[in-house]
Scaffold this active site. Structure first.
Site, PDB file in Angstrom:
ATOM      1  N   HIS A 226       0.799  -1.226   0.000  1.00 12.53           N
ATOM      2  CA  HIS A 226       0.000   0.000   0.000  1.00 12.53           C
ATOM      3  C   HIS A 226       0.825   1.267   0.000  1.00 12.53           C
ATOM      4  O   HIS A 226       0.287   2.350  -0.173  1.00 12.53           O
ATOM      5  CB  HIS A 226      -0.957   0.028   1.207  1.00 12.53           C
ATOM      6  CG  HIS A 226      -0.278   0.351   2.512  1.00 12.53           C
ATOM      7  ND1 HIS A 226       0.533  -0.529   3.162  1.00 12.53           N
ATOM      8  CD2 HIS A 226      -0.270   1.474   3.277  1.00 12.53           C
ATOM      9  CE1 HIS A 226       0.999   0.015   4.275  1.00 12.53           C
ATOM     10  NE2 HIS A 226       0.530   1.242   4.361  1.00 12.53           N
TER      11      HIS A 226
HETATM   12  N1  UDP Z   1      -4.340  -5.299   8.541  1.00 11.77           N
HETATM   13  C1  UDP Z   1      -5.651  -5.695   8.717  1.00 11.77           C
HETATM   14  N2  UDP Z   1      -6.354  -6.058   7.605  1.00 11.77           N
HETATM   15  C2  UDP Z   1      -5.826  -6.050   6.350  1.00 11.77           C
HETATM   16  C3  UDP Z   1      -4.482  -5.645   6.199  1.00 11.77           C
HETATM   17  C4  UDP Z   1      -3.767  -5.260   7.314  1.00 11.77           C
HETATM   18  O1  UDP Z   1      -6.167  -5.735   9.832  1.00 11.77           O
HETATM   19  O2  UDP Z   1      -6.535  -6.379   5.399  1.00 11.77           O
HETATM   20  C5  UDP Z   1      -3.589  -4.898   9.739  1.00 11.77           C
HETATM   21  C6  UDP Z   1      -2.229  -5.544   9.884  1.00 11.77           C
HETATM   22  O3  UDP Z   1      -2.340  -6.814  10.466  1.00 11.77           O
HETATM   23  C7  UDP Z   1      -1.507  -4.534  10.768  1.00 11.77           C
HETATM   24  C8  UDP Z   1      -2.081  -3.225  10.303  1.00 11.77           C
HETATM   25  O4  UDP Z   1      -3.308  -3.520   9.643  1.00 11.77           O
HETATM   26  O5  UDP Z   1      -1.851  -4.718  12.122  1.00 11.77           O
HETATM   27  C9  UDP Z   1      -1.109  -2.569   9.378  1.00 11.77           C
HETATM   28  O6  UDP Z   1      -1.699  -1.515   8.741  1.00 11.77           O
HETATM   29  P1  UDP Z   1      -1.113  -0.870   7.409  1.00 11.77           P
HETATM   30  O7  UDP Z   1      -0.330  -1.879   6.673  1.00 11.77           O
HETATM   31  O8  UDP Z   1      -2.257  -0.224   6.732  1.00 11.77           O
HETATM   32  O9  UDP Z   1      -0.195   0.300   7.961  1.00 11.77           O
HETATM   33  P2  UDP Z   1       1.315   0.362   8.445  1.00 11.77           P
HETATM   34  O10 UDP Z   1       1.532  -0.666   9.495  1.00 11.77           O
HETATM   35  O11 UDP Z   1       2.194   0.181   7.253  1.00 11.77           O
HETATM   36  O12 UDP Z   1       1.447   1.758   9.001  1.00 11.77           O
END
Ligand code: UDP
Length: 379
Positions: A226
């Protein structure tokens, strides 16, 4: 700033203590913040801290927002703003303008923000303009990639914050290197996402939106994508999807819950996905999928750690990571754009290696430490 005295009993403490009650305004707005806040809100509730939550509306699709409030039993927001879908500058301006009167109305002792999103920085900017000290949870992380909006958000938020709760020794060093301001306190509490995995993984479950169970029984790769650096450039997006297509076709099934902005970019760029996708799933579904998979392949910050906490290898689809400890101990390997080793080869190589057994992100009690620290500050 209003402060009231009252007596409470905190489990584990020797006696009932009279303490100053603490009132906190927490700002959330994006998926990972809902997950982090689940742990902190529970600790606040248990310890007797009064919390008001404002949801900025940055993520607003039901599967990116409402599902977490339901599954994780998050406190009902005091207000939900409508910043979703705006460009970064407009989003930050709108959140700041909408938040300021809410902060003035509630009069909290602190405004608390998590992580590195536009909502994080906007919350900090609104608080500083209202004269309220800021708490930053997950402070000090750096990618040293100045093209990332997340990096701008982190650096500015850290500079404005009064209490910086860090998740790792590397984060502490980053803050020390940049200089700790006289009004700042830096406290290493570990990672609230470690708390979240421990708190919720017992409740992990398959969700029907994830599709048929049959192929989840094979050793599959759980992939997510993403970040702007991967999805906003059609050539880079094509390279990332092509390597996952190849992995899928070479006998390691790939499942990806598609982030809404990635879906848009895939459609715009006309990229063909040959692996299995689903809409985004809730946290309990995601934890279940991590438990079932052979390997995690991701550009997500949160998933890099969740893979490790749940005993899985991770390949990170980025040129660098903020979570350097996992790369240092060999649990996580970067796969930069233009990598010479094909992804499929890297996956096969990783799967043959044992996972290390260190715990670089605290003891799983970050939220409790945050709550206790704030209570002690109030006394
Ligand atoms: N996550 C979720 N559902 C999904 C994809 C990711 O619950 O379909 C969770 C994942 O397990 C983690 C969090 O969302 O806990 C990560 O979010 P994201 O990747 O959007 O943001 P980042 O961590 O890169 O800031």
């Amino acid at each position: 700033m209003s402060r009231t005295r009252r007596c409470i009993r905190i489990s584990g403490w020797k006696s009932t203590r009279c303490i100053v009650s603490v009132r906190i305004l927490t700002i959330v707005g994006a998926r990972p913040q809902f997950i982090k806040s689940a742990t902190v809100s529970r600790a606040f509730k248990n310890i007797g801290i009064q919390e008001f939550v404002v949801h900025t509306g940055q993520h607003y699709d039901p599967e990116m927002s409402a599902v977490f409030f339901e599954e994780l039993d998050l406190p009902k927001p005091h207000a939900i703003l409508e910043s979703g879908g705006l460009q970064r500058d407009a989003m930050i301006d709108k959140i700041v303008a909408d938040l300021r009167p809410i902060i003035a109305e509630i009069g909290p002792q602190y405004v608390l923000v998590f992580g590195d999103t536009n909502s994080t920085l906007a919350g900090a900017l609104a608080a500083v303009q209202e004269g309220i000290p800021i708490i930053h949870v997950e402070a000090g992380l750096r990618s040293f990639n100045d093209e990332m909006p997340e990096e701008w958000n982190r650096i500015q938020t850290d500079q404005l914050s009064h209490i910086l709760f860090t998740p790792s020794a590397a984060a502490d060093e980053n803050i020390e290197d940049e200089g700790i301001l006289p009004y700042q306190r830096v406290v290493n509490v570990g990672d609230t996402m470690f708390d979240a995995v421990q708190m919720f993984s017992l409740f992990a479950r398959h969700h029907e939106a994830m599709g048929v169970l049959e192929w989840f029984q094979k050793p599959f790769a759980l992939a997510t994508l993403h970040r702007m650096e991967n999805v906003k450039h059609p050539e880079r997006l094509k390279e990332r999807i092509a390597s996952l297509n190849e992995l899928h076709q070479q006998g390691i099934p790939v499942w990806m819950p598609l982030h809404p902005s990635t879906r848009n970019e895939v459609e715009k760029a006309g990229v063909e996905i040959k692996f299995i996708t689903s809409p985004p799933v809730g946290y309990l579904g995601m934890l279940w999928a991590i438990q079932q998979c052979a390997i995690v392949i991701t550009d997500s910050g949160g998933l890099q750690k969740e893979a490790y906490f749940l005993g899985k290898h991770c390949i990170t689809l980025r040129n660098e990571t903020e979570w350097v400890e996992l790369v240092d101990i060999g649990a996580n390997v970067l796969h930069p754009l233009g990598a010479t080793e094909p992804l499929v080869q890297k996956v096969r190589r990783m799967l043959k290696q044992p996972l290390p057994e260190e715990t670089p992100y605290g003891s799983g009690d970050a939220a409790l430490q945050i709550a206790q620290f704030l209570i002690e500050q109030g006394n």
